[in-house]
Design an enzyme around this catalytic site. Sequence first.
Site, PDB file in Angstrom:
ATOM      1  N   LEU A  14       6.860  -9.408  -1.533  1.00 40.22           N
ATOM      2  CA  LEU A  14       6.962  -8.972  -0.041  1.00 40.22           C
ATOM      3  C   LEU A  14       6.096  -8.522   0.048  1.00 40.22           C
ATOM      4  CD1 LEU A  14       9.651  -6.401  -1.356  1.00 40.22           C
ATOM      5  CD2 LEU A  14       9.868  -7.318   1.259  1.00 40.22           C
ATOM      6  N   ASP A  15       5.370  -8.283   1.265  1.00 46.57           N
ATOM      7  CA  ASP A  15       3.921  -8.586   2.023  1.00 46.57           C
ATOM      8  C   ASP A  15       3.323  -6.611   1.246  1.00 46.57           C
ATOM      9  OD1 ASP A  15       4.456  -6.618   4.236  1.00 46.57           O
ATOM     10  OD2 ASP A  15       4.772  -8.090   5.363  1.00 46.57           O
ATOM     11  N   LYS A  16       1.997  -6.625   1.342  1.00 46.90           N
ATOM     12  CA  LYS A  16       1.906  -5.251   0.551  1.00 46.90           C
ATOM     13  C   LYS A  16       2.447  -4.192   1.764  1.00 46.90           C
ATOM     14  CE  LYS A  16      -2.631  -2.770   0.534  1.00 46.90           C
ATOM     15  NZ  LYS A  16      -4.304  -2.873   0.883  1.00 46.90           N
TER      16      LYS A  16
END
Length: 252
Positions: free
Chosen positions: A122-124
């Site tokens: 999951l991206d930031k």
Amino acid sequence: MTSKPPRQVSTKPRLSNAPRHGVARVISKLGMGSRTQAAQWVREGRVRVNGRVVHDAELPVRQGLDRIDIDGEEPAPAKRVVLMLNKPRGLVTTVKDEKGRATVYSCFADAALPWLAPVGRLDKASEGLLLFSNDPAWAARITDPGSGPPKTYHVQIDRLPDAALLAALQHGAFSNGEHLKARSAHCLRSGDKNAWLEIVLDEGRNRQIRRLLEAFDVSVLRLVRVAIGPVSLGTLAKGQWRMLTREEMDSL
């Protein structure tokens, strides 16, 4: 004329045809640590293959046939461990970030856990369900776009969707040469200026939902993964984690 005795066929495996992989990769597949960690052990002279100390992490070996020792002990495949984390926004999905940013592993700071790697990412700016496992082969099956389970997301967007937009998300669009599309998309609820969508993906390419929506000039305000296959985030609090049950692992 005498007949020749029937030829006996050996049932022993043909070792020369056995697949070979780098020793660091094989150690990682046994669930002992990451490939980077295993490569470091090799460089430190802690690894022996068939009784001989090796220093090349890419040395080809045959898993299950060549004997690998670490610090004088032969590693056994570790028992599979899988846990879920409710990832908060602002953490990066990596073991160590070169920019010094906080990572998802900060959520396990006080836990006595074996080596675990993220199953997908999951991206930031995204949050929600993130799996971790010490079994790379199992993780690869979960993330495989052809056979892995679907992923369900709740996405807040900066506009009110109409039927045309929802249909377009399922038809898909091109972004940087990749055709991106949703398995399904529908509106969960809407306000005066924005709405929440439920979007299901068959695969998880880099920033797939954000890029897909950007192709239709739609901005993401918030993105939460709520389920992977039948395993849902449920009531797990943000920043908290728990082990998956055997039934949940089997269902994936």
